[in-house]
Write an enzyme that holds these catalytic residues in place. Structure first.
Site, PDB file in Angstrom:
ATOM      1  N   GLY A  17       0.784  -1.234   0.000  1.00 44.08           N
ATOM      2  CA  GLY A  17       0.000   0.000   0.000  1.00 44.08           C
ATOM      3  C   GLY A  17       0.817   1.287   0.000  1.00 44.08           C
ATOM      4  O   GLY A  17       0.294   2.346   0.334  1.00 44.08           O
ATOM      5  N   ASN A  19       1.885   2.893  -2.601  1.00 41.43           N
ATOM      6  CA  ASN A  19       1.307   3.771  -3.626  1.00 41.43           C
ATOM      7  C   ASN A  19       0.010   4.406  -3.130  1.00 41.43           C
ATOM      8  O   ASN A  19      -0.253   5.580  -3.381  1.00 41.43           O
ATOM      9  CB  ASN A  19       1.054   3.004  -4.925  1.00 41.43           C
ATOM     10  CG  ASN A  19       2.299   2.930  -5.788  1.00 41.43           C
ATOM     11  OD1 ASN A  19       2.734   3.927  -6.353  1.00 41.43           O
ATOM     12  ND2 ASN A  19       2.903   1.749  -5.860  1.00 41.43           N
ATOM     13  N   LEU A  99      -9.289  -8.038 -13.291  1.00 47.40           N
ATOM     14  CA  LEU A  99     -10.662  -7.544 -13.174  1.00 47.40           C
ATOM     15  C   LEU A  99     -11.586  -8.322 -14.103  1.00 47.40           C
ATOM     16  O   LEU A  99     -11.172  -8.816 -15.137  1.00 47.40           O
ATOM     17  CB  LEU A  99     -10.734  -6.048 -13.524  1.00 47.40           C
ATOM     18  CG  LEU A  99      -9.937  -5.083 -12.649  1.00 47.40           C
ATOM     19  CD1 LEU A  99     -10.314  -3.638 -12.992  1.00 47.40           C
ATOM     20  CD2 LEU A  99     -10.145  -5.330 -11.168  1.00 47.40           C
ATOM     21  N   ASN A 113      -4.513   1.867 -13.582  1.00 47.86           N
ATOM     22  CA  ASN A 113      -3.594   0.894 -12.980  1.00 47.86           C
ATOM     23  C   ASN A 113      -2.166   1.416 -13.082  1.00 47.86           C
ATOM     24  O   ASN A 113      -1.826   2.093 -14.052  1.00 47.86           O
ATOM     25  CB  ASN A 113      -3.698  -0.433 -13.743  1.00 47.86           C
ATOM     26  CG  ASN A 113      -2.749  -1.497 -13.205  1.00 47.86           C
ATOM     27  OD1 ASN A 113      -2.628  -1.688 -11.988  1.00 47.86           O
ATOM     28  ND2 ASN A 113      -2.056  -2.197 -14.088  1.00 47.86           N
ATOM     29  N   HIS A 115       1.770   0.079 -13.305  1.00 49.20           N
ATOM     30  CA  HIS A 115       2.562  -1.124 -13.565  1.00 49.20           C
ATOM     31  C   HIS A 115       4.046  -0.744 -13.477  1.00 49.20           C
ATOM     32  O   HIS A 115       4.459   0.269 -14.052  1.00 49.20           O
ATOM     33  CB  HIS A 115       2.228  -1.679 -14.949  1.00 49.20           C
ATOM     34  CG  HIS A 115       2.934  -2.964 -15.240  1.00 49.20           C
ATOM     35  ND1 HIS A 115       2.546  -4.162 -14.669  1.00 49.20           N
ATOM     36  CD2 HIS A 115       4.028  -3.237 -15.982  1.00 49.20           C
ATOM     37  CE1 HIS A 115       3.363  -5.110 -15.075  1.00 49.20           C
ATOM     38  NE2 HIS A 115       4.272  -4.576 -15.868  1.00 49.20           N
TER      39      HIS A 115
HETATM   40  C1  GRF Z   1       3.987  -1.538  -7.255  1.00 48.74           C
HETATM   41  O1  GRF Z   1       5.265  -1.801  -7.790  1.00 48.74           O
HETATM   42  C2  GRF Z   1       2.958  -1.521  -8.358  1.00 48.74           C
HETATM   43  O2  GRF Z   1       3.436  -1.029  -9.546  1.00 48.74           O
HETATM   44  C3  GRF Z   1       2.646  -2.960  -8.512  1.00 48.74           C
HETATM   45  O3  GRF Z   1       2.678  -3.480  -7.209  1.00 48.74           O
HETATM   46  C4  GRF Z   1       3.517  -2.681  -6.375  1.00 48.74           C
HETATM   47  C5  GRF Z   1       2.689  -2.228  -5.231  1.00 48.74           C
HETATM   48  O4  GRF Z   1       3.403  -1.656  -4.194  1.00 48.74           O
HETATM   49  N1  GRF Z   1       1.434  -3.134  -9.272  1.00 48.74           N
HETATM   50  P1  GRF Z   1       2.593  -0.989  -2.987  1.00 48.74           P
HETATM   51  O5  GRF Z   1       1.586  -2.004  -2.491  1.00 48.74           O
HETATM   52  O6  GRF Z   1       1.933   0.239  -3.511  1.00 48.74           O
HETATM   53  O7  GRF Z   1       3.619  -0.671  -1.929  1.00 48.74           O
END
Ligand code: GRF
Length: 206
Positions: A17, A19, A99, A113, A115
């Protein structure tokens, strides 16, 4: 859409989490003051993202796919929770499940999303977490990065909103690349959300 009202964000997570936290923090600054995080949903009970959300004072909930007869019903429940809070944009921030068409259709053009690679390279089934960065290193890429895109029916597919690069050095291992990319993601995701709201949602292009 009222230009002055904030777009309500719903965030789907499966893991750490970080991000999600970066988005919540950015909403309190001019960088993303056009949005507010209203709900965080995790498909996993052990996702640290749920603890983070609690600490941040953001409403969060576990929706466990095992409690539903099928994925369609699982996403129906997510749609219900999102719609009852007037969510205008869903952000997938480390959400690892594919999804189903029901949620993609219901929130058409309203799911983003992130990536951890330069799509369309290094995306698709099995390309998540450290697998992405290991593949980048094996391919001897000199740069990698992160991509924010609109979600469509294909995995890691759909119009790209924003993409930024970081270097890959010969001495790097997957951990080092992952850390560099994650740091980039924390800036990129809020920036892409702001751009999408201002240039697409508010201009009625979605
Ligand atoms: C990130 O690298 C994102 O791009 C990928 O999963 C990771 C998530 O990290 N889809 P966090 O849960 O936000 O720390």
């Amino acid at each position: 859409m009222d230009m002055n009202s904030k777009v309500r964000l719903g965030i789907l997570v499966s893991g750490g989490g970080s991000n999600m936290q970066a988005i919540v923090n950015a909403c309190a600054t001019p960088h993303l003051d056009c949005a507010e995080v209203k709900l965080v949903v995790s498909n996993r009970s052990d996702a640290y993202a749920l603890d983070r959300a609690k600490e941040l004072g953001i409403e969060s909930m576990l929706i466990d796919p095992k409690q539903f007869p099928d994925r369609n019903a699982f996403y129906k429940k997510i749609i219900l929770e999102m719609e009852s809070r007037g969510i205008g944009l869903i952000c997938l921030a480390g959400f690892l499940l594919k999804l189903e068409p029901n949620i993609i259709q219901r929130f058409k053009g309203r799911i983003l999303n992130i990536h951890p690679a330069l799509l369309p390279k290094f995306g698709g089934k099995g390309m998540y977490g450290h697998f992405v960065h290991e593949t980048v290193i094996k391919a001897k890429e000199k740069e990698t990065g992160a991509t924010v895109h609109v979600v469509d029916e294909e995995f890691d597919h759909g119009p790209i909103i924003l993409q930024k690069k970081v270097p890959v050095f010969p001495e790097d291992d997957a951990g080092k690349v992952a850390a560099r990319v994650l740091q980039l993601e924390h800036k990129l995701f809020p920036e892409a959300i702001s751009l999408y709201i201002k240039e697409y949602l508010r201009k009625g292009k979605v």
